[in-house]
Design an enzyme around this catalytic site. Structure first.
Site, PDB file in Angstrom:
ATOM      1  N   ALA A  68      -2.601  -5.722 -10.845  1.00  0.00           N
ATOM      2  CA  ALA A  68      -3.831  -5.345 -11.537  1.00  0.00           C
ATOM      3  C   ALA A  68      -4.893  -5.144 -10.464  1.00  0.00           C
ATOM      4  CB  ALA A  68      -4.225  -6.446 -12.509  1.00  0.00           C
ATOM      5  N   GLY A 113       0.781  -7.486 -11.818  1.00  0.00           N
ATOM      6  CA  GLY A 113       0.936  -6.579 -12.963  1.00  0.00           C
ATOM      7  C   GLY A 113       2.016  -5.530 -12.741  1.00  0.00           C
ATOM      8  N   GLU A 136      -0.424 -14.055  -8.044  1.00  0.00           N
ATOM      9  CA  GLU A 136      -1.723 -14.382  -8.644  1.00  0.00           C
ATOM     10  C   GLU A 136      -2.304 -15.714  -8.169  1.00  0.00           C
ATOM     11  OE1 GLU A 136       0.842 -13.103 -10.273  1.00  0.00           O
ATOM     12  OE2 GLU A 136       0.166 -11.508 -11.597  1.00  0.00           O
TER      13      GLU A 136
HETATM   14  N1  COA Z   1      -6.084  -4.246  -6.518  1.00  0.00           N
HETATM   15  C1  COA Z   1      -6.968  -3.426  -5.960  1.00  0.00           C
HETATM   16  N2  COA Z   1      -6.759  -2.785  -4.794  1.00  0.00           N
HETATM   17  C2  COA Z   1      -5.571  -2.972  -4.211  1.00  0.00           C
HETATM   18  C3  COA Z   1      -4.573  -3.820  -4.733  1.00  0.00           C
HETATM   19  C4  COA Z   1      -4.863  -4.459  -5.970  1.00  0.00           C
HETATM   20  N3  COA Z   1      -3.985  -5.260  -6.573  1.00  0.00           N
HETATM   21  N4  COA Z   1      -3.516  -3.831  -3.893  1.00  0.00           N
HETATM   22  C5  COA Z   1      -3.820  -3.004  -2.880  1.00  0.00           C
HETATM   23  N5  COA Z   1      -5.061  -2.488  -3.062  1.00  0.00           N
HETATM   24  C6  COA Z   1      -5.793  -1.554  -2.193  1.00  0.00           C
HETATM   25  C7  COA Z   1      -6.322  -2.250  -0.955  1.00  0.00           C
HETATM   26  O1  COA Z   1      -7.552  -2.896  -1.249  1.00  0.00           O
HETATM   27  C8  COA Z   1      -6.477  -1.077  -0.026  1.00  0.00           C
HETATM   28  O2  COA Z   1      -7.651  -0.369  -0.385  1.00  0.00           O
HETATM   29  P1  COA Z   1      -8.724   0.120   0.753  1.00  0.00           P
HETATM   30  O3  COA Z   1      -7.925   1.098   1.583  1.00  0.00           O
HETATM   31  O4  COA Z   1      -9.811   0.743  -0.022  1.00  0.00           O
HETATM   32  O5  COA Z   1      -9.086  -1.114   1.511  1.00  0.00           O
HETATM   33  C9  COA Z   1      -5.296  -0.187  -0.383  1.00  0.00           C
HETATM   34  O6  COA Z   1      -4.895  -0.579  -1.689  1.00  0.00           O
HETATM   35  C10 COA Z   1      -4.105  -0.349   0.547  1.00  0.00           C
HETATM   36  O7  COA Z   1      -3.755  -1.730   0.580  1.00  0.00           O
HETATM   37  P2  COA Z   1      -3.627  -2.596   1.931  1.00  0.00           P
HETATM   38  O8  COA Z   1      -3.855  -4.025   1.572  1.00  0.00           O
HETATM   39  O9  COA Z   1      -4.484  -2.012   2.981  1.00  0.00           O
HETATM   40  O10 COA Z   1      -2.091  -2.334   2.291  1.00  0.00           O
HETATM   41  P3  COA Z   1      -1.150  -3.290   3.153  1.00  0.00           P
HETATM   42  O11 COA Z   1       0.079  -2.493   3.427  1.00  0.00           O
HETATM   43  O12 COA Z   1      -1.872  -3.886   4.287  1.00  0.00           O
HETATM   44  O13 COA Z   1      -0.768  -4.507   2.172  1.00  0.00           O
HETATM   45  C11 COA Z   1      -0.101  -5.491   0.072  1.00  0.00           C
HETATM   46  C12 COA Z   1      -0.002  -4.272   1.018  1.00  0.00           C
HETATM   47  C13 COA Z   1       0.613  -5.104  -1.229  1.00  0.00           C
HETATM   48  C14 COA Z   1       0.610  -6.702   0.704  1.00  0.00           C
HETATM   49  C15 COA Z   1      -1.573  -5.831  -0.176  1.00  0.00           C
HETATM   50  O14 COA Z   1      -2.251  -4.646  -0.567  1.00  0.00           O
HETATM   51  C16 COA Z   1      -1.803  -6.857  -1.262  1.00  0.00           C
HETATM   52  O15 COA Z   1      -1.573  -8.027  -1.041  1.00  0.00           O
HETATM   53  N6  COA Z   1      -2.285  -6.421  -2.455  1.00  0.00           N
HETATM   54  C17 COA Z   1      -2.636  -7.294  -3.535  1.00  0.00           C
HETATM   55  C18 COA Z   1      -1.395  -7.789  -4.224  1.00  0.00           C
HETATM   56  C19 COA Z   1      -1.766  -8.747  -5.343  1.00  0.00           C
HETATM   57  O16 COA Z   1      -2.266  -9.833  -5.127  1.00  0.00           O
HETATM   58  N7  COA Z   1      -1.488  -8.322  -6.575  1.00  0.00           N
HETATM   59  C20 COA Z   1      -1.706  -9.137  -7.746  1.00  0.00           C
HETATM   60  C21 COA Z   1      -3.008  -8.840  -8.337  1.00  0.00           C
HETATM   61  S1  COA Z   1      -3.271  -9.901  -9.750  1.00  0.00           S
END
Ligand code: COA
Length: 262
Positions: A68, A113, A136
């Site tokens: 999400a 999500g 989460e």
């Molecule tokens: N919500 C909003 N934005 C998100 C997102 C999420 N769940 N997951 C990734 N993004 C965005 C990042 O903020 C980034 O945006 P920006 O370029 O404007 O800063 C973009 O997507 C790319 O993500 P980034 O974190 O730079 O990629 P990465 O390869 O370094 O890491 C993940 C990948 C998946 C490990 C990392 O993005 C992450 O941990 N995301 C959140 C996962 C999460 O906690 N999901 C559960 C939500 S309840």
């Protein structure tokens, strides 16, 4: 920036709807608009009788859905958060009522999500680089789109609790071993492999496929005796269909069946 109208792409060909969540710059994170577009898309597709099954995937080569949208969630009040969880859960309900199989082609991160959305699909195919997780707790929250309920049903309580409490990701091989995914697409893309899996279903009796999904899904939330009663009731219903007559007659006449979905 992706225009909101392009946030969910769809393409129907040969009876298969390919639905792509298209927000690759944010790893296809589910904001409210994406959730709404997804719901609209599947409601439309449900009305389209030419659609016999669907594949759900994420745009780009990195993510199915990375969860999400954390930015959007950060400002929610408790009431809004509850409504948001319900919107996400309603998508799963839509999938339940879709009446045709939906296969998730998990082409990368399926987190929060995203993992929950994949679990709401009927079947899951993962690319070798897919990663699954319910992270989460790292954000101080809990899964809210069905994760606390669907994950233990798929992988068992101990493994579900391990994922939900540690927030750690598992790789595609572990997801396969734990029963979270049906297949890993080793030779081709997850979408191509998902299509193969779907095609193995689409030549079967459509009413039988729909009722089989209903028996399994609905039965899982019932006590065993009630679920068996429900199965017997659906088994009775299927004997009123033309497909059942055609399938059994075709077998006895040693020819392939020609199902009509009636
Ligand atoms: N919500 C909003 N934005 C998100 C997102 C999420 N769940 N997951 C990734 N993004 C965005 C990042 O903020 C980034 O945006 P920006 O370029 O404007 O800063 C973009 O997507 C790319 O993500 P980034 O974190 O730079 O990629 P990465 O390869 O370094 O890491 C993940 C990948 C998946 C490990 C990392 O993005 C992450 O941990 N995301 C959140 C996962 C999460 O906690 N999901 C559960 C939500 S309840």
């Amino acid at each position: 920036m992706t225009e909101s109208s392009d946030l969910v792409l769809r393409h129907v060909e040969d009876g298969i709807a390919r639905v792509t969540i298209n927000r690759p710059d944010k790893l296809n994170a589910l904001n409210r608009e994406v959730i709404r577009r997804l719901a609209d898309t599947f409601e439309d597709l449900a009305r389209d009788e030419s659609v016999r099954g669907a594949i759900l995937t994420g745009a780009g080569d990195k993510a199915f859905v990375a969860g999400a949208d954390i930015r959007e969630m950060a400002d929610l009040s408790p009431e809004q958060a509850r409504a948001f969880a319900r919107e996400g859960q309603a998508l799963g309900r839509l999938f339940d009522e879709f009446g045709r199989p939906i296969v998730a082609a998990v082409n990368g991160f399926a987190l929060g999500g995203g993992c929950e959305l994949a679990m709401a699909c009927h079947l899951r195919v993962a690319s070798p680089k897919a990663r699954f997780g319910q992270p989460e707790v790292q954000l101080g929250l809990i899964p809210g789109f069905g994760g606390t309920q669907r994950l233990p049903r798929l992988v068992g309580e101990a493994r579900a609790l391990e994922m939900v409490l540690t927030g750690q990701m598992i790789d595609a091989e572990t997801a396969l071993a734990w029963g979270l995914v049906n297949r890993i697409a080793r030779e081709r893309t997850a979408v191509e492999e998902a299509e193969d899996l779907l095609r193995a279903i689409l030549d079967k009796g459509p009413v039988a496929v729909r009722l089989a999904v209903e028996a399994v899904r609905t039965g899982l939330s019932m006590p065993l005796d009630d679920a068996l009663e429900y199965e017997a009731a659906l088994f009775g219903v299927i004997f009123s269909t033309e497909d059942m007559r055609e399938g059994t007659t075709a077998f006895l006449e040693k020819r392939p069946p020609r199902f009509t979905g009636r």
